[in-house]
Write a protein that holds these residues in place. Structure first.
Motif, PDB file in Angstrom:
ATOM      1  N   SER A 112     -10.435  -5.246 -14.446  1.00 30.41           N
ATOM      2  CA  SER A 112      -9.165  -4.704 -13.960  1.00 30.41           C
ATOM      3  C   SER A 112      -8.143  -4.735 -15.085  1.00 30.41           C
ATOM      4  O   SER A 112      -8.166  -5.613 -15.936  1.00 30.41           O
ATOM      5  CB  SER A 112      -8.638  -5.534 -12.790  1.00 30.41           C
ATOM      6  OG  SER A 112      -9.551  -5.558 -11.728  1.00 30.41           O
TER       7      SER A 112
ATOM      8  N   ILE B   7      -9.407   1.623  -8.004  1.00 29.97           N
ATOM      9  CA  ILE B   7      -8.765   0.791  -6.995  1.00 29.97           C
ATOM     10  C   ILE B   7      -7.433   0.319  -7.567  1.00 29.97           C
ATOM     11  O   ILE B   7      -7.394  -0.268  -8.651  1.00 29.97           O
ATOM     12  CB  ILE B   7      -9.634  -0.431  -6.608  1.00 29.97           C
ATOM     13  CG1 ILE B   7     -10.978   0.032  -6.019  1.00 29.97           C
ATOM     14  CG2 ILE B   7      -8.913  -1.303  -5.585  1.00 29.97           C
ATOM     15  CD1 ILE B   7     -12.090   0.081  -6.993  1.00 29.97           C
TER      16      ILE B   7
ATOM     17  N   SER C 293      -4.298  -4.530   0.987  1.00 32.06           N
ATOM     18  CA  SER C 293      -3.512  -4.686  -0.241  1.00 32.06           C
ATOM     19  C   SER C 293      -4.016  -3.858  -1.415  1.00 32.06           C
ATOM     20  O   SER C 293      -3.636  -4.097  -2.552  1.00 32.06           O
ATOM     21  CB  SER C 293      -3.484  -6.165  -0.639  1.00 32.06           C
ATOM     22  OG  SER C 293      -4.800  -6.642  -0.813  1.00 32.06           O
ATOM     23  N   ASN C 294      -4.882  -2.867  -1.150  1.00 31.69           N
ATOM     24  CA  ASN C 294      -5.424  -2.010  -2.204  1.00 31.69           C
ATOM     25  C   ASN C 294      -5.562  -0.582  -1.703  1.00 31.69           C
ATOM     26  O   ASN C 294      -5.750  -0.351  -0.511  1.00 31.69           O
ATOM     27  CB  ASN C 294      -6.812  -2.509  -2.635  1.00 31.69           C
ATOM     28  CG  ASN C 294      -6.765  -3.866  -3.281  1.00 31.69           C
ATOM     29  OD1 ASN C 294      -6.385  -4.008  -4.424  1.00 31.69           O
ATOM     30  ND2 ASN C 294      -7.137  -4.905  -2.523  1.00 31.69           N
TER      31      ASN C 294
ATOM     32  N   GLY D  58      -4.071  -1.931  -6.750  1.00 30.15           N
ATOM     33  CA  GLY D  58      -3.527  -2.926  -5.834  1.00 30.15           C
ATOM     34  C   GLY D  58      -3.724  -4.329  -6.349  1.00 30.15           C
ATOM     35  O   GLY D  58      -3.695  -4.577  -7.560  1.00 30.15           O
ATOM     36  N   GLN D  59      -3.966  -5.252  -5.441  1.00 25.85           N
ATOM     37  CA  GLN D  59      -4.050  -6.664  -5.785  1.00 25.85           C
ATOM     38  C   GLN D  59      -5.399  -7.078  -6.364  1.00 25.85           C
ATOM     39  O   GLN D  59      -5.521  -8.162  -6.926  1.00 25.85           O
ATOM     40  CB  GLN D  59      -3.728  -7.524  -4.571  1.00 25.85           C
ATOM     41  CG  GLN D  59      -2.285  -7.407  -4.149  1.00 25.85           C
ATOM     42  CD  GLN D  59      -1.963  -8.294  -2.957  1.00 25.85           C
ATOM     43  OE1 GLN D  59      -2.783  -9.065  -2.492  1.00 25.85           O
ATOM     44  NE2 GLN D  59      -0.741  -8.164  -2.459  1.00 25.85           N
ATOM     45  N   LEU D  60      -6.436  -6.240  -6.257  1.00 28.75           N
ATOM     46  CA  LEU D  60      -7.745  -6.586  -6.805  1.00 28.75           C
ATOM     47  C   LEU D  60      -7.647  -6.783  -8.312  1.00 28.75           C
ATOM     48  O   LEU D  60      -7.243  -5.886  -9.038  1.00 28.75           O
ATOM     49  CB  LEU D  60      -8.777  -5.498  -6.506  1.00 28.75           C
ATOM     50  CG  LEU D  60     -10.160  -5.712  -7.145  1.00 28.75           C
ATOM     51  CD1 LEU D  60     -10.842  -6.947  -6.565  1.00 28.75           C
ATOM     52  CD2 LEU D  60     -11.028  -4.480  -6.971  1.00 28.75           C
ATOM     53  N   SER D  61      -8.001  -7.969  -8.750  1.00 29.27           N
ATOM     54  CA  SER D  61      -8.040  -8.298 -10.171  1.00 29.27           C
ATOM     55  C   SER D  61      -9.366  -8.994 -10.421  1.00 29.27           C
ATOM     56  O   SER D  61      -9.590 -10.105  -9.929  1.00 29.27           O
ATOM     57  CB  SER D  61      -6.869  -9.197 -10.554  1.00 29.27           C
ATOM     58  OG  SER D  61      -6.944  -9.533 -11.928  1.00 29.27           O
TER      59      SER D  61
ATOM     60  N   ARG E  22       0.238  -5.624  -9.331  1.00 34.22           N
ATOM     61  CA  ARG E  22      -0.563  -4.403  -9.214  1.00 34.22           C
ATOM     62  C   ARG E  22      -1.547  -4.328 -10.375  1.00 34.22           C
ATOM     63  O   ARG E  22      -1.178  -4.494 -11.521  1.00 34.22           O
ATOM     64  CB  ARG E  22       0.325  -3.159  -9.208  1.00 34.22           C
ATOM     65  CG  ARG E  22      -0.493  -1.875  -9.017  1.00 34.22           C
ATOM     66  CD  ARG E  22       0.372  -0.636  -9.035  1.00 34.22           C
ATOM     67  NE  ARG E  22       1.306  -0.609  -7.909  1.00 34.22           N
ATOM     68  CZ  ARG E  22       2.141   0.388  -7.683  1.00 34.22           C
ATOM     69  NH1 ARG E  22       2.192   1.416  -8.507  1.00 34.22           N
ATOM     70  NH2 ARG E  22       2.960   0.345  -6.654  1.00 34.22           N
TER      71      ARG E  22
ATOM     72  N   VAL F  29       0.836  -1.188   0.000  1.00 31.37           N
ATOM     73  CA  VAL F  29       0.000   0.000   0.000  1.00 31.37           C
ATOM     74  C   VAL F  29       0.880   1.252   0.000  1.00 31.37           C
ATOM     75  O   VAL F  29       0.615   2.216  -0.710  1.00 31.37           O
ATOM     76  CB  VAL F  29      -0.964  -0.023   1.213  1.00 31.37           C
ATOM     77  CG1 VAL F  29      -1.641   1.313   1.410  1.00 31.37           C
ATOM     78  CG2 VAL F  29      -1.990  -1.129   1.048  1.00 31.37           C
TER      79      VAL F  29
END
Length: 150
Positions: free
Chosen positions: A93, A58, A38-39, A60-63, A101, A21
């Motif tokens: 994403s 957003i 993580s986002n 970060g790790q959100l996929s 990322r 982050v």
């Protein structure tokens, strides 16, 4: 409100094994709205032709790839709760040149009356629910007063 995609994807082309982050906040020039484990959530209100939108990005790790939309919940002091639905059901994403990322842009429709309530609210958390992802963001607070613009 406008976001520069190159600024959101990261300013370096190096690959890293883990992304934090703190690294995202340092790489992106916009001020975060909220942070999770993580986002990082970047957000702002926008109006187009009399319709209001709460635009989110957003990083970060959100996929995720969605065909059914997302929901955004605001939880604040004095029992404040507000639920928004994504404006478009389909979004996806985008990857970045930094390993792990991703950038996910989601716009949420918001009524003008809710805009005023949201602006007055003292938020505790923001929750994003999309597919199997349930991410809780805490409101981002700048601890060092020298970082704020006058």
């Amino acid at each position: 409100m406008a976001f520069s995609l190159s600024k959101l994807l990261g300013k370096s082309s190096k690959t890293e094994t883990t992304d934090s982050v703190e690294a995202i906040i340092n790489d992106v020039q916009n001020k975060p709205f909220g942070v999770s484990e993580s986002n990082v959530l970047y957000a702002g209100l926008n109006e187009l032709g009399g319709y209001f939108f709460f635009q989110t990005v957003i990083v970060g790790q959100l996929s995720v790839k969605s065909k059914v939309g997302a929901e955004l919940y605001f939880i604040g002091e004095d029992n404040f709760k507000l639920q928004l639905h994504s404006d478009m059901p389909e979004f996806e994403s985008e990857g970045s040149d930094i390993k792990g990322r991703h950038v996910t842009k989601i716009d949420f429709a918001i009524e003008e009356s809710d805009v005023k309530k949201l602006e007055k609210a003292t938020l505790k958390s923001i929750q994003l629910i999309v597919k199997k992802h349930d991410i809780v963001f805490s409101k981002y607070v700048v601890l060092d007063a020298s970082d704020e613009e006058e």
